[in-house]
Design an enzyme around this catalytic site. Structure first.
Site, PDB file in Angstrom:
ATOM      1  N   GLU A 188      24.041  25.533  23.996  1.00 25.14           N
ATOM      2  CA  GLU A 188      24.497  26.930  24.098  1.00 25.14           C
ATOM      3  C   GLU A 188      25.864  27.123  23.457  1.00 25.14           C
ATOM      4  OE1 GLU A 188      22.879  25.343  26.444  1.00 25.14           O
ATOM      5  OE2 GLU A 188      21.168  26.634  26.883  1.00 25.14           O
ATOM      6  N   HIS A 236      17.963  29.073  38.006  1.00 23.62           N
ATOM      7  CA  HIS A 236      17.181  29.958  37.136  1.00 23.62           C
ATOM      8  C   HIS A 236      17.130  31.389  37.664  1.00 23.62           C
ATOM      9  CE1 HIS A 236      15.283  26.397  35.184  1.00 23.62           C
ATOM     10  NE2 HIS A 236      15.082  27.247  34.198  1.00 23.62           N
TER      11      HIS A 236
END
Lengths: 369, 326
Positions: free
Chosen positions: B60, B129
């Protein structure tokens, strides 16, 4: 594995490898010498100003001038430079005016970054010299992104990121190197191994004997170079830039140099390193070595050297008078600018609130010192 | 008007803007050959080629940082994060760099860049998540935070975000991707920073964004069955916040319930409640109330998970309490 340290001249300025010696005109040699000397003298003078309390912070390049000035010379003006924070010579080499440089140190009304950044965190877009980002290594992916943009737009430009050997321990260095090689972008990752990350010696950063060899893991060439040999710096950065322009991808360069000064004006290296060590590196001083080389070529005579020093001192003096006589405060309204591309409503309201407050209570005057 | 899914609306926004401006590219994990982890980028690789739809390694910080570097020299990247849950890996790039480079450079560098991907609770995907990250991003000056609730808003807001000259955090409700909704046929955009009344009403204002707009609308329906007319207001953009429309609504209804999926402490709703309290103090007939996600990492077990997410029965109960009906 063993990597050879690329050199062109020895510690006495004698040419070891004529095949690598860049063909430089007398004017170019003088400009390189002058820029290195400018950085050396400027650092001495600015550090003194810091000690006198005339500015808040300073970082010197003492002993590392050849590394970044050589790299800057090897690039074209259109190429992008992403500095860490010890490469101001690259901006000065490209024509960053001394007066502006000092206005940035004071963060005054003529500071191009409007009094927002710490001293030495210059940003000069018109010279393709990008802002300093303080978290170590965090600018490296930006150079890769800029190189990626150059590839996409077929501009033939190269992006070079400077960073210290300490930055090679950050995750973002590894990520960036991987991206650069994977996308084969025209990037140069230039690791200035100056021996010390504040108080941690370079041996405290990695188990590998060189930083250059890390390149193998990413699939790009790794080059080890004598960072105190400006001609070797020009040679290897030129080769890396040419590779990038040919579409062959990035290069990782480890330039071996030495941080003879403190990490910053807030640091005292006598607390953690043997003073004999910086003394030893004085013998390999990059400016002295290049001076001897230029003298041997008959370009740097005594008059040139004396005159250059005199001229630099005069220019610094003039720039200092200029910067210290500028109004010390950027306009208050500039606080609300550049947070966003436009000034959003909530900041317009804050600006109006500040104006009203000043109208009632007057402006806050910070204490001196 | 025609009916499309939320993910298709996003896909149309990206495709239409990429067609018009070749400085725009899409970069992220799985965005190319796989059509995106949530299929938002379906067909884009084929249409625009590998130079403009770029699959990345799992890093990322890398693709966020590379996007920043490309934006600094004039490109207009769209960076897909597979989920905002993983954006923290790139926090230094987002907070210390994207949000600050313009300011730190004295306005010399502009960053027209969109960071987008799913956020909020998912179904049984647990703590790492199922996070609502908007309060974190909205805290940072220099970022704009956009959270569409339906396909029409998704397309119109994403097009505006892509054309904007600031770094944008664009959070797509992970459980909204399959939602169908009507969108206008022709070209349209929805400006950033403009809230919308999703349902007019007179008795209480329900404020929610992203998935919580659905909860607010269902709550309004349930209340309507009991003769209570709730007004549902969706800020759509968390930062900059369209405070005016929220205040206007509460001044009219005199009651306000904020429904948010995120954690309560320092939540976006806390900020909105403060602003409404300050500006509607004399108009309010009850304190501003909040219904939030539970103050803990999200559990996996379905029964436990559902206890942690605001739902209609609890929103109805909270609304009735503000109306002194319970």
């Amino acid at each position: 594995m063993k990597l050879e340290v690329t050199r062109v001249i020895d510690d006495e300025g004698r040419v070891l490898h004529p095949e690598r010696e860049p063909a430089l005109s007398s004017d170019e040699l003088r400009r390189l010498y002058r820029t290195m000397l400018l950085v050396r003298i400027l650092d001495e003078r600015m550090l003194r100003l810091r000690m006198q309390g005339r500015m808040g912070f300073y970082l010197t390049s003492l002993g590392e001038e050849a590394t970044h000035i050589g790299a800057a010379h090897a690039l074209r003006d259109a190429d992008w430079i992403y500095p860490a924070y010890r490469e101001i010579g690259a901006a000065l080499f490209r024509g960053y005016p001394l007066g502006t440089f000092m206005c940035q140190l004071f963060g005054n009304s003529e500071d191009p970054v409007k009094g927002r950044q710490m001293p030495v965190h210059h940003s000069v877009k018109r010279l393709n010299f990008v802002s300093v980002s303080s978290p170590v290594g965090s600018h490296i992916p930006h150079a890769v992104g800029t190189a990626w943009a150059a590839k996409l737009q077929k501009t033939q430009d190269v992006a070079l990121a400077f960073f210290g050997e300490g930055a090679s321990s950050t995750p973002i260095f590894h990520v960036s190197a991987n991206f650069a090689a994977l996308y084969k972008v025209p990037a140069i990752l230039l690791c200035r191994n100056n021996g010390w990350a504040i108080s941690v010696p370079s041996s405290g950063q990695t188990a590998t004997p060189t930083f250059a060899q890390k390149a193998i893991a990413y699939g790009m060439p790794g080059v080890l170079v004598d960072g105190n040999d400006i001609l070797a710096m020009i040679h290897v950065v030129r080769e890396a830039a040419a590779r990038g322009r040919r579409g062959e991808g990035p290069t990782l360069i480890e330039a071996r140099t030495y941080r003879r000064g403190a990490h910053s004006s807030s640091d005292d290296p006598s607390k953690y390193r043997d003073p004999a060590e910086p003394k030893e590196w004085e013998r390999r001083d990059p400016i002295d070595r290049f001076l001897k080389y230029g003298q041997a070529r008959g370009v740097f005579d005594a008059e040139f050297v004396a005159h250059t020093r005199q001229e630099i001192n005069r220019e610094i003096g003039e720039a200092l008078i200029y910067a210290e006589s500028r109004p010390p405060k950027p306009p208050l309204h500039s606080l609300f600018e550049d947070v966003y591309a436009e000034i959003p409503r909530h900041l317009r309201e804050q600006a109006a609130g500040l104006e009203a407050e000043i109208a009632r209570h007057g402006e806050k005057v910070p204490p001196r010192g | 008007m025609r009916t499309v899914a939320f993910r298709e609306a996003l896909n149309e926004a990206i495709a239409e803007e990429m067609e018009k401006d070749d400085r725009i590219f899409l970069m992220g994990e799985e965005v190319g050959h796989y059509d995106g982890a949530y299929k938002v980028s379906k067909g884009l690789l084929k249409r625009f080629g590998e130079k403009r739809v770029i699959d990345t390694p799992i890093a990322e910080g890398g693709f966020v940082g590379v996007g920043i570097g490309a934006a600094m020299v004039g490109l207009r990247p769209i960076i897909e994060l597979m989920t905002w849950n993983f954006s923290f890996v790139a926090a230094d790039q987002l907070i210390n760099n994207a949000a600050k480079i313009r300011q730190m450079s004295g306005g010399q560098f502009t960053l027209p860049i969109v960071f987008r991907g799913p956020g909020g609770s998912a179904h049984m995907l647990a703590a790492q998540h199922s996070q609502s990250t908007e309060a974190l991003w909205a805290h940072i000056p220099g970022l704009k935070v956009v959270m569409p609730a339906n396909p029409k808003d998704a397309k119109g807001l994403l097009k505006s975000a892509i054309r904007d000259n600031n770094p944008i955090v664009f959070i797509e409700g992970e459980v909204l991707y399959a939602d169908q909704g009507e969108i206008p046929d022709g070209e349209y955009t929805i400006p950033l920073g403009v809230a919308e009344v999703k349902r007019p009403g007179t008795d209480i204002t329900l404020i929610g964004w992203s998935k919580m707009v659905k909860i607010a609308l269902a709550t309004a329906d349930a209340l309507a069955a009991e003769g209570i007319e709730a007004e549902v207001v969706d800020p759509r953009t968390i930062r900059p916040l369209d405070e005016e429309l929220l205040v206007e609504s509460v001044k009219k209804t005199k009651r306000c319930l904020i429904i948010e999926e995120g954690w309560p402490f320092n939540g976006v709703g806390a900020e909105i409640a403060y602003r409404i309290g300050r500006r509607c103090f004399d108009d309010l007939d009850a304190p501003v109330e909040r219904l939030t996600g539970a103050d803990m990492p999200m559990p996996y077990n379905h029964h436990l998970e559902q206890q942690c997410i605001p739902d209609v029965p609890r929103a109805v109960a909270a609304a009735k309490k503000l109306l002194y009906l319970e």
